[in-house]
Design a protein around this motif. Structure first.
Motif, short mmCIF file in Angstrom:
data_model
loop_
_atom_site.label_atom_id
_atom_site.label_comp_id
_atom_site.label_asym_id
_atom_site.label_seq_id
_atom_site.Cartn_x
_atom_site.Cartn_y
_atom_site.Cartn_z
N UNK A 35 -17.30 -10.58 10.40
CA UNK A 35 -17.07 -9.04 9.55
C UNK A 35 -15.31 -10.60 8.34
N UNK A 36 -16.30 -9.52 7.18
CA UNK A 36 -14.71 -10.12 6.08
C UNK A 36 -14.31 -9.04 5.06
N UNK A 37 -13.30 -9.23 4.78
CA UNK A 37 -12.63 -8.28 3.58
C UNK A 37 -13.75 -8.26 2.34
N UNK A 38 -14.57 -7.98 1.25
CA UNK A 38 -14.75 -8.13 0.35
C UNK A 38 -14.04 -8.43 -0.19
N UNK A 39 -13.82 -9.01 -1.81
CA UNK A 39 -13.53 -9.66 -2.28
C UNK A 39 -12.56 -7.83 -2.89
N UNK A 40 -11.51 -8.36 -3.65
CA UNK A 40 -11.13 -6.82 -4.09
C UNK A 40 -11.40 -7.18 -5.78
N UNK A 41 -11.72 -7.03 -6.31
CA UNK A 41 -12.07 -7.02 -7.84
C UNK A 41 -12.55 -5.74 -8.75
N UNK A 42 -13.07 -4.58 -7.91
CA UNK A 42 -12.40 -3.57 -9.05
C UNK A 42 -11.24 -2.55 -8.73
N UNK A 71 -10.65 0.55 -8.57
CA UNK A 71 -10.79 1.47 -7.67
C UNK A 71 -10.54 0.42 -6.06
N UNK A 72 -11.30 -0.73 -5.20
CA UNK A 72 -10.89 -0.98 -4.20
C UNK A 72 -9.70 -1.76 -4.18
N UNK A 73 -8.86 -1.95 -5.73
CA UNK A 73 -7.51 -2.79 -4.99
C UNK A 73 -6.76 -0.93 -5.40
N UNK A 74 -7.25 -0.22 -5.70
CA UNK A 74 -6.34 1.24 -5.28
C UNK A 74 -6.41 2.03 -4.14
N UNK A 106 -4.14 2.04 -0.13
CA UNK A 106 -3.28 3.26 1.03
C UNK A 106 -4.15 2.74 2.42
N UNK A 107 -4.42 1.95 2.21
CA UNK A 107 -4.73 0.93 3.47
C UNK A 107 -6.17 0.77 3.90
N UNK A 108 -6.64 1.12 3.13
CA UNK A 108 -8.37 1.11 3.09
C UNK A 108 -9.18 -0.16 2.43
N UNK A 109 -9.61 -0.57 4.02
CA UNK A 109 -10.47 -2.34 3.04
C UNK A 109 -11.97 -1.66 2.93
N UNK A 110 -12.41 -2.84 1.24
CA UNK A 110 -13.71 -2.76 2.12
C UNK A 110 -14.50 -3.62 2.49
N UNK A 111 -15.13 -4.04 3.58
CA UNK A 111 -15.16 -4.74 4.36
C UNK A 111 -16.56 -4.66 4.05
N UNK A 112 -16.79 -6.25 5.05
CA UNK A 112 -18.29 -6.33 4.34
C UNK A 112 -19.18 -7.42 5.90
N UNK A 154 -16.52 1.32 5.13
CA UNK A 154 -14.52 0.44 4.23
C UNK A 154 -14.75 1.41 5.87
N UNK A 155 -12.42 0.33 5.68
CA UNK A 155 -12.37 0.34 7.14
C UNK A 155 -10.56 0.78 6.74
N UNK A 156 -9.76 1.66 7.82
CA UNK A 156 -8.89 1.69 7.46
C UNK A 156 -8.10 1.06 8.20
N UNK A 157 -7.56 0.65 7.54
CA UNK A 157 -6.11 0.12 8.39
C UNK A 157 -4.71 0.21 8.26
N UNK A 158 -3.79 0.10 9.25
CA UNK A 158 -2.77 0.47 10.12
C UNK A 158 -1.63 -0.31 9.01
N UNK A 159 -1.01 0.61 8.43
CA UNK A 159 -0.02 -1.24 7.72
C UNK A 159 1.84 -0.85 8.53
#
Ligand code: ZN
Length: 65
Positions: free
Chosen positions: A29-36, A38-41, A45-51, A60-65
């Motif tokens: 599993x890897x993070x999808x590239x944050x191009x958009x 929205x995904x950067x935004x 907040x600790x949310x990652x688009x993963x693929x 989408x996956x929550x990441x504890x920071x």
């Protein structure tokens, strides 16, 4: 290039994350590239688009920071 022991590789810039695919249970599993914007935004907040590399499932996956 320095060799890192298995399991001690730096993970800060690594796109691999310790998440299992909810669909096929694969750990490829890897993070999808944050191009958009929205995904950067959301990653702010600790949310990652993963693929999943196995079945290409995306979620989408929550990441504890
Ligand atoms: Zn999968």
């Amino acid at each position: 290039m320095a060799k890192y022991p298995v399991g001690l590789r730096p993970t800060a810039q690594d796109s691999r994350i310790k998440v299992k695919c909810p669909k096929c249970r694969s750990e490829q599993v890897r993070c999808s590239t944050t191009n958009s914007l929205t995904e950067k935004f959301m990653s702010y907040f600790g949310r990652l688009a993963v693929r999943c590399d196995g079945c290409y499932h995306r979620w989408q996956h929550w990441v504890a920071k």
